[in-house]
Motif scaffolding. Structure first.
Motif: not given
Ligand code: UDP
Length: 247
Positions: A11-16, A54-56, A58-60, A73-75, A134-138, A141-143
């Motif tokens: 199940l993929k949930l966005s932060g929002e 994590g978009g609710n 912070w977004r990198g 920013a991604d970390y 996430g994947t642990g890598n900048p 995305s979480t998708d």
């Molecule tokens: N992110 C990353 N590597 C990953 C997964 C996430 O660097 O493997 C960071 C990236 O900055 C991203 C943020 O974590 O903007 C939040 O994830 P995402 O934007 O996918 O969240 P969502 O839009 O689903 O809320």
């Protein structure tokens, strides 16, 4: 009793999704209502793994647009997903659903590290596994995390929870004539630039033949419908040729 179509799901949930009407932060009531929906599915015997964004918080990309180092920013974004994962774990635990959080960035005081075989073992024991950081890598995305983990744990499907009830040919909130797709191929998703997931995630799903169901999380009971294989939202898969806006 009806048998669920899918045995193991991501199940993929966005932060929002956790933010409620404010659009940012965490609304405990909203998280609780999501946990209730998840419990419903766990009780059917379905193995549930969750990837939360994590978009609710912070977004990198947003940070780097304002001059921050992109990787830093991604970390920060990945750490935001850990906060969300803990909120979700709390709500599930209150529902008496056994849950483990596994992080791609080690922080043993708060969660287990991601270990694929261990995650599968938890799922087999009926525990919900939340994949955090996430994947642990900048630059990912979480998708993409959802697609990667789905391939790794051999999930049957990715359930992509959204605020709209599927994939449309244009934004249904802006265009009254927008048409909803019932079925769609991955290549169409990419070619039409429909923005359901980023292209890295879409390609990973396409290459590994992982189907996707895009549905509206705000309609209670939709996770269960998707798991049962009932018509809900839009189905995206390698077995689909072209795009269809009819059932
Ligand atoms: N992110 C990353 N590597 C990953 C997964 C996430 O660097 O493997 C960071 C990236 O900055 C991203 C943020 O974590 O903007 C939040 O994830 P995402 O934007 O996918 O969240 P969502 O839009 O689903 O809320």
């Amino acid at each position: 009793m009806d048998v669920p179509r899918h045995k193991r799901v991501i199940l993929k949930l966005s932060g929002e999704a956790l933010a409620g009407s404010k659009g940012y932060g965490i609304d405990p009531e909203v998280v609780y209502s999501i946990a209730v929906q998840i419990k419903e599915v766990v009780q059917l015997g379905v193995e549930v793994a969750i990837v939360v964004g994590g978009g609710n918080i912070w977004r990198g990309v947003a940070g780097s647009a304002k001059g921050m180092d992109r990787a830093t920013a991604d970390y920060m974004g990945m750490l935001a997903t850990v906060i969300n994962s803990l909120a979700l774990q709390d709500a599930l635990t209150k529902q008496n659903v056994d849950t483990r959080v596994q992080t791609a960035i080690e922080m043993r005081e708060v969660a287990e590290p991601y270990i694929r075989r261990r995650a599968i073992r938890h799922l087999e024991k009926g525990r919900v596994v939340i994949f955090a950081a996430g994947t642990g890598n900048p630059y990912f995305s979480t998708d993409t995390t959802a697609a990667l983990r789905a391939a790794e744990i051999e999930a049957d499907v990715i359930l992509m929870a959204k605020r709209v009830d599927g994939v449309y040919d244009s934004d249904p909130l802006k265009n009254a004539d927008a048409k909803k797709f019932h079925k769609l191929s991955y290549i169409d998703l990419l070619n039409r630039g429909l923005g359901v997931m980023d292209s890295t995630a879409t390609s990973l799903c396409m290459d590994n033949r992982i189907p996707l169901v895009v549905f509206n999380l705000n309609e209670s009971g939709n996770i269960k419908k998707a798991v049962m294989g009932e018509e809900v939202g839009t189905y995206v898969g390698g077995d689909i040729i072209g795009a269809s806006t009819t059932g």
